[in-house]
Design a protein around this motif. Structure first.
Motif, mmCIF file in Angstrom:
data_model
loop_
_atom_site.group_PDB
_atom_site.id
_atom_site.type_symbol
_atom_site.label_atom_id
_atom_site.label_comp_id
_atom_site.label_asym_id
_atom_site.label_seq_id
_atom_site.Cartn_x
_atom_site.Cartn_y
_atom_site.Cartn_z
ATOM 1 N N ASN A 235 0.857 -1.180 0.000
ATOM 2 C CA ASN A 235 0.000 0.000 0.000
ATOM 3 C C ASN A 235 0.895 1.232 0.000
ATOM 4 O OD1 ASN A 235 -2.506 -1.424 0.140
ATOM 5 N ND2 ASN A 235 -2.128 -1.800 2.302
ATOM 6 N N ASP B 205 0.328 4.374 -0.687
ATOM 7 C CA ASP B 205 -0.362 5.390 0.101
ATOM 8 C C ASP B 205 -1.841 5.037 0.070
ATOM 9 O OD1 ASP B 205 -1.389 6.379 -2.389
ATOM 10 O OD2 ASP B 205 0.387 7.639 -2.627
ATOM 11 N N ASP C 169 -4.138 5.899 -1.746
ATOM 12 C CA ASP C 169 -4.764 5.863 -3.066
ATOM 13 C C ASP C 169 -4.084 4.931 -4.055
ATOM 14 O OD1 ASP C 169 -6.762 7.735 -2.444
ATOM 15 O OD2 ASP C 169 -5.383 9.400 -2.787
ATOM 16 N N ASN C 170 -2.952 4.335 -3.700
ATOM 17 C CA ASN C 170 -2.203 3.518 -4.645
ATOM 18 C C ASN C 170 -1.747 2.213 -3.990
ATOM 19 O OD1 ASN C 170 -1.560 5.297 -7.249
ATOM 20 N ND2 ASN C 170 -1.426 6.620 -5.444
ATOM 21 N N THR C 171 -1.991 1.113 -4.698
ATOM 22 C CA THR C 171 -1.597 -0.212 -4.227
ATOM 23 C C THR C 171 -0.909 -0.961 -5.358
ATOM 24 O OG1 THR C 171 -3.447 -0.336 -2.672
ATOM 25 C CG2 THR C 171 -2.417 -2.405 -3.305
ATOM 26 N N TRP D 222 -1.414 -2.752 -10.457
ATOM 27 C CA TRP D 222 -1.429 -1.417 -9.848
ATOM 28 C C TRP D 222 -2.877 -0.951 -9.792
ATOM 29 C CZ3 TRP D 222 -0.575 3.616 -12.968
ATOM 30 C CH2 TRP D 222 -0.716 4.721 -12.124
ATOM 31 N N GLN E 149 -5.257 2.222 -8.495
ATOM 32 C CA GLN E 149 -5.248 3.622 -8.085
ATOM 33 C C GLN E 149 -6.679 4.073 -7.831
ATOM 34 O OE1 GLN E 149 -4.124 6.616 -11.034
ATOM 35 N NE2 GLN E 149 -3.006 7.752 -9.458
ATOM 36 N N THR E 150 -6.923 4.599 -6.631
ATOM 37 C CA THR E 150 -8.255 5.041 -6.258
ATOM 38 C C THR E 150 -8.705 6.216 -7.109
ATOM 39 O OG1 THR E 150 -7.890 4.327 -3.990
ATOM 40 C CG2 THR E 150 -9.680 5.882 -4.356
ATOM 41 N N ARG F 163 -13.542 10.510 -2.621
ATOM 42 C CA ARG F 163 -12.835 9.241 -2.708
ATOM 43 C C ARG F 163 -13.854 8.109 -2.777
ATOM 44 N NH1 ARG F 163 -9.949 5.451 0.620
ATOM 45 N NH2 ARG F 163 -7.901 4.975 -0.250
ATOM 46 N N ARG G 21 -11.430 1.805 -8.626
ATOM 47 C CA ARG G 21 -9.986 1.887 -8.876
ATOM 48 C C ARG G 21 -9.680 1.780 -10.370
ATOM 49 N NH1 ARG G 21 -6.984 0.204 -4.204
ATOM 50 N NH2 ARG G 21 -8.317 0.488 -2.380
ATOM 51 N N HIS H 48 -7.381 0.010 -12.689
ATOM 52 C CA HIS H 48 -6.725 -1.285 -12.479
ATOM 53 C C HIS H 48 -5.863 -1.619 -13.693
ATOM 54 C CE1 HIS H 48 -7.315 -5.693 -10.927
ATOM 55 N NE2 HIS H 48 -6.041 -5.380 -11.117
ATOM 56 N N THR H 49 -4.557 -1.578 -13.513
ATOM 57 C CA THR H 49 -3.591 -1.915 -14.568
ATOM 58 C C THR H 49 -2.900 -3.217 -14.183
ATOM 59 O OG1 THR H 49 -3.229 0.444 -14.954
ATOM 60 C CG2 THR H 49 -1.641 -1.083 -15.910
#
Length: 314
Positions: A239, A241, A243-245, A266, A268-269, A278, A282, A284-285
């Motif tokens: 995680n 941050d 907003d990004n996993t 990857w 990203q919110t 928020r 997400r 989603h890549t």
């Protein structure tokens, strides 16, 4: 004389109504004071959301997919499971994944423990490849995999070196099939062991080790599938941050063939002014390479890149 009960304290009228509603709607499995794995598997009393309520499992996603190859003539180690003729599929297609689970029971072996809760779950995942960009063959679904499973999760809270915590272990039974008739039928059944640990809310490591349940030669749609798809899986999630996993999942056959796969993701919110700053949506890549991206491709190695939208919780 009869005892009298003290009147309740007065409500502070200066508090906004929205604040009172927010406090009343706190949901254990979404309470961020608990760790990621605790909320996901509801390992503690405070992270519990109760039984028979739908949860997200794997990401629910819709993606555009581009691949190095597409399986126009699926084959298998079983002679009855080889396609007779090619279909003019395109390498670019859509992928749709649905995945849900629900808790069936809890407190089976941890009854009486002040905080920890074990649980029994049922889950279902469906992944479809849709030839949306192939009007010449009426845009068929090239393959749809169905994956029902049942799993038991036992919570732990053991401290490991360097600040890591061992959070759970478990056992599961999973069936996976593509619901097709011969010669495209593919299916197998597995029993697995699983475990997970985490470092704060930044890193999680999960693992699964499975054994395929025996099938007779005349009913085996995909002989040797474990030598391609694998017998073990290791997942690492970071995680970065809020907003990004980033997530990496690797599978290996644990045999002389050395086959398996790797999947890098990857998420990203995304936020929208219609519902707030928020959301659970997400970007989603995903990049996949190896065997078993779908059951029809269990013995075919390919590299797949996809971009889409995922709903990771609801």
């Amino acid at each position: 004389a009869a005892a009298t009960q003290a009147p309740p304290p007065p409500v502070d009228a200066t508090l906004p109504a929205t604040r009172i509603i927010d406090v009343a709607q706190v949901d254990g499995c979404r309470d961020v004071q608990y760790s990621t794995l605790s909320r996901f598997w509801e390992l503690e009393t405070g992270s519990d959301c109760g039984a028979f309520r739908f949860r997200g499992y794997r990401p629910m996603s819709v993606s555009v997919v581009g691949a190095t190859s597409v399986n126009r003539l699926p084959t298998s180690g079983s002679p009855d499971n080889n396609a007779a003729s090619e279909v003019d599929y395109r390498k670019t297609e859509m992928r749709v994944q649905l995945s849900v689970r629900t808790k069936l029971a809890q407190g089976l072996l941890t009854r009486g423990h002040p905080t920890l809760r074990d649980s029994l779950w049922a889950g279902y995942t469906q992944q479809s490849y849709w030839q949306l960009f192939s009007p010449g063959i009426s845009r068929p679904f090239r393959n749809t995999d169905h994956e029902p499973e049942i799993m038991y999760v036992y919570p732990t809270d053991a401290k490991l070196p360097f600040g890591w915590r061992w959070r759970y272990s478990g056992i599961g039974l999973v069936h996976q099939s593509n619901g097709q008739s011969l010669p495209l039928s593919r299916s197998w059944n597995r029993v697995y062991l699983m475990t997970g640990m985490e470092l704060d809310n930044r890193w999680t490591v999960t693992g699964r080790l499975w054994k395929r349940l025996h099938e007779s030669a005349d009913s085996d749609d995909n002989p040797g599938i474990s030598n391609y798809v694998g017998r073990a899986e290791l997942g690492l999630t970071w995680n970065v941050d809020k907003d990004n996993t980033l997530a990496l999942t690797a599978r290996h056959s644990l045999g002389a063939t050395g086959r398996g796969s790797a999947r890098l993701e990857w998420l990203q919110t995304l936020g929208t002014s219609l519902v707030g700053n928020r959301t659970n949506l997400r970007l989603h890549t995903q990049l996949f390479t190896g065997y078993g991206d779908s059951l029809i491709d269990y013995n075919r190695k390919r590299t797949v890149f996809s971009v889409g939208l995922s709903l990771v919780d609801f």
